[in-house]
Design an enzyme around this catalytic site. Structure first.
Site, PDB file in Angstrom:
ATOM      1  N   LYS A  23      -2.461 -69.926  -4.601  1.00  0.00           N
ATOM      2  CA  LYS A  23      -1.948 -71.166  -5.200  1.00  0.00           C
ATOM      3  C   LYS A  23      -0.581 -71.486  -4.559  1.00  0.00           C
ATOM      4  O   LYS A  23      -0.556 -71.979  -3.446  1.00  0.00           O
ATOM      5  CB  LYS A  23      -1.885 -71.022  -6.725  1.00  0.00           C
TER       6      LYS A  23
ATOM      7  N   HIS B 104      -0.185 -69.179 -12.328  1.00  0.00           N
ATOM      8  CA  HIS B 104       0.408 -70.519 -12.430  1.00  0.00           C
ATOM      9  C   HIS B 104       1.913 -70.434 -12.684  1.00  0.00           C
ATOM     10  O   HIS B 104       2.485 -71.274 -13.384  1.00  0.00           O
ATOM     11  CB  HIS B 104      -0.300 -71.335 -13.513  1.00  0.00           C
TER      12      HIS B 104
ATOM     13  N   SER C  47      -3.342 -72.539 -17.730  1.00  0.00           N
ATOM     14  CA  SER C  47      -3.619 -73.607 -16.764  1.00  0.00           C
ATOM     15  C   SER C  47      -4.220 -74.863 -17.379  1.00  0.00           C
ATOM     16  O   SER C  47      -4.199 -75.919 -16.758  1.00  0.00           O
ATOM     17  CB  SER C  47      -4.539 -73.087 -15.671  1.00  0.00           C
TER      18      SER C  47
HETATM   19  N1  PLP Z   1      -5.910 -66.151 -13.201  1.00  0.00           N
HETATM   20  C1  PLP Z   1      -5.624 -67.439 -13.457  1.00  0.00           C
HETATM   21  C2  PLP Z   1      -4.772 -67.776 -14.629  1.00  0.00           C
HETATM   22  C3  PLP Z   1      -6.119 -68.459 -12.613  1.00  0.00           C
HETATM   23  O1  PLP Z   1      -5.847 -69.744 -12.873  1.00  0.00           O
HETATM   24  C4  PLP Z   1      -6.921 -68.095 -11.510  1.00  0.00           C
HETATM   25  C5  PLP Z   1      -7.491 -69.126 -10.596  1.00  0.00           C
HETATM   26  O2  PLP Z   1      -8.012 -70.114 -10.972  1.00  0.00           O
HETATM   27  C6  PLP Z   1      -7.192 -66.746 -11.291  1.00  0.00           C
HETATM   28  C7  PLP Z   1      -6.681 -65.803 -12.144  1.00  0.00           C
HETATM   29  C8  PLP Z   1      -8.013 -66.316 -10.123  1.00  0.00           C
HETATM   30  O3  PLP Z   1      -7.230 -66.385  -8.965  1.00  0.00           O
HETATM   31  P1  PLP Z   1      -7.894 -66.331  -7.526  1.00  0.00           P
HETATM   32  O4  PLP Z   1      -8.199 -67.725  -7.140  1.00  0.00           O
HETATM   33  O5  PLP Z   1      -6.880 -65.669  -6.658  1.00  0.00           O
HETATM   34  O6  PLP Z   1      -9.132 -65.495  -7.673  1.00  0.00           O
END
Ligand code: PLP
Length: 413
Positions: A259, A228, A200
């Site tokens: 997302k 992502h 990200s």
């Molecule tokens: N994994 C990644 C790569 C993320 O970007 C995010 C969120 O920012 C998460 C996990 C966590 O996701 P959630 O918002 O569903 O807890």
């Protein structure tokens, strides 16, 4: 205010402890401010979308920093599905899943997620953070090994910290280093390679073909975090594994419903049925946290319906991303990553990223600057995220503002 008696009085002791804690916290907050890493929150007075209203003045703000990749957060059918689920199934379950918290909609959504990813089964969590926190400890023992990309998301790092497996960290997307670590890890019973599908901060995509080849060579399993990627990467939006043609080689996928898939909240693991069955028995964030609220389930379920009906939504974003990346490059900016709607505008200097982001907002464009420690020192950037619901005009306005602001602050000649 508590007023204690003498020094030996437990009440006065607790007042002193509270005062000491307050002093310590204030000092720590001061240090964060001093280091220039303070994160402030802008308050939105409208729905999530490409055009926002902020409480601190400013309607018609063009938003380029949400993970609302497909624009489904405010899609009328998604909102309607949430309202219907709320009406029919109530506000929430007041229970974890295994006690009194599983409704038909939870089972339906799990089945739909598994079908979407072409996997055997799926399990829901309150977030993908929880899915990542819950999987490694349940799956791996001290006899096993986990090999993790050094730039994996914080939730993968935390999940791995919680497990007792042998831990290897390989250099970011460095296949030579991964191979060396896999060789080293041959002594363990089971090897699991864990990587973000798309990263990200850089908008770069894990070399899954090569990772899967190495996994095959060294008898390892592959886990990907698709937060992502789910919904928009690959011809049908199935994710990085579809994009790179390795859907049959990746064993475990964790992803988010917060997302692209409607943006409400929630996460999941999808993969082999015995793994999902084991997670239902052993995964702590699943066992000890409330069931997903019906409205949230309704949003995600409708988002998946829309994506499975047609690949038009998933496809619609690629052209917008291409427009932004090529126009910004032509203007003289360096955009990190490739073909991903996360478009980091690389600036290097932390102060430059901060003042440019501020000046962009003055021109009605909401973007965020990232600097150390979120990204490495000297690699400050403004991260722009493209959504399928940005119009070509929105994108052009953003590029024009960047060009003006870049010239003003010396980022462009
Ligand atoms: N994994 C990644 C790569 C993320 O970007 C995010 C969120 O920012 C998460 C996990 C966590 O996701 P959630 O918002 O569903 O807890």
């Amino acid at each position: 205010l508590l007023r204690g008696g003498g020094a030996g009085n437990p009440r006065s002791a607790s007042v002193a402890a509270a005062a000491e804690l307050r002093r310590r916290l204030e000092k720590e907050l001061e240090d964060i401010r001093g280091a220039g890493t303070w994160k402030s929150e802008r308050v939105i007075a409208s729905r999530q979308g490409p055009h926002l209203r902020l409480t601190a003045g400013g309607a018609g703000i063009l938003n380029f920093c949400a993970n609302n990749y497909l624009g489904l957060s405010s899609h009328p059918e998604v909102i309607r599905a949430a309202a219907e689920a709320l009406e029919k199934f109530g506000a929430g379950l007041s229970s974890v899943r295994f006690i009194c918290g599983t409704q038909s909609i939870h089972k339906d959504l799990e089945e739909k997620i598994a079908r979407f990813h072409q996997r055997e089964d799926a399990i829901l969590y309150a977030s993908c953070f929880d899915a990542n926190a819950g999987i490694f400890e349940a799956l791996l023992t001290p006899e096993d090994a986990v090999l993790s990309d050094e730039l994996n998301h914080a939730s993968i790092i935390d999940g791995i910290r919680l497990c007792k497996a042998n831990k290897y960290r390989y250099k970011h997307m460095d296949m030579q280093d991964l191979e060396a670590k896999l060789q080293d890890a041959q002594k363990h019973r089971l090897r699991l390679v864990a990587t973000d599908g798309a990263f990200s901060m850089d908008g770069d995509i894990a070399p899954l073909r090569e990772i899967c080849q190495l996994a095959q060579k060294y008898d390892a399993l592959v886990f990907i975090d698709e937060c992502h990627a789910t919904g928009f990467l690959g011809p049908n939006g199935r994710g990085t594994d579809e994009l790179l043609g390795v859907m049959d080689k990746v064993t475990i996928i964790n992803s988010t419903l917060g997302k692209a898939l409607g943006g409400a909240a929630g996460g999941y693991t999808t993969g082999p049925k015995p793994l999902i069955d084991l997670l239902r028995q052993r995964s702590r964030p699943y066992l000890f946290s409330n069931s997903l609220p019906p409205a949230v389930v309704g949003c995600a379920s409708k988002a998946l319906d829309l994506l499975m009906e047609s690949n038009a939504i998933a496809q619609s974003m690629a052209a917008k991303t291409q427009r932004f990346r090529s126009k910004m490059t032509a203007a003289g900016f360096t955009i990190s990553g490739k073909d991903h709607p996360i478009c980091p505008v690389m600036l290097g200097d932390a102060r430059l990223a901060a003042v440019m982001a501020e000046d962009m907002l003055n021109r009605g464009i909401y973007v965020i600057g990232f600097s150390y420690p979120v990204v490495p020192k000297g690699k400050a950037r403004i991260r722009v995220q493209i959504s399928a619901v940005h119009s070509d005009e929105d994108i052009d306005r953003c590029v024009e503002a960047f060009t003006e602001v870049g010239r003003k602050h010396g980022a462009l000649p």
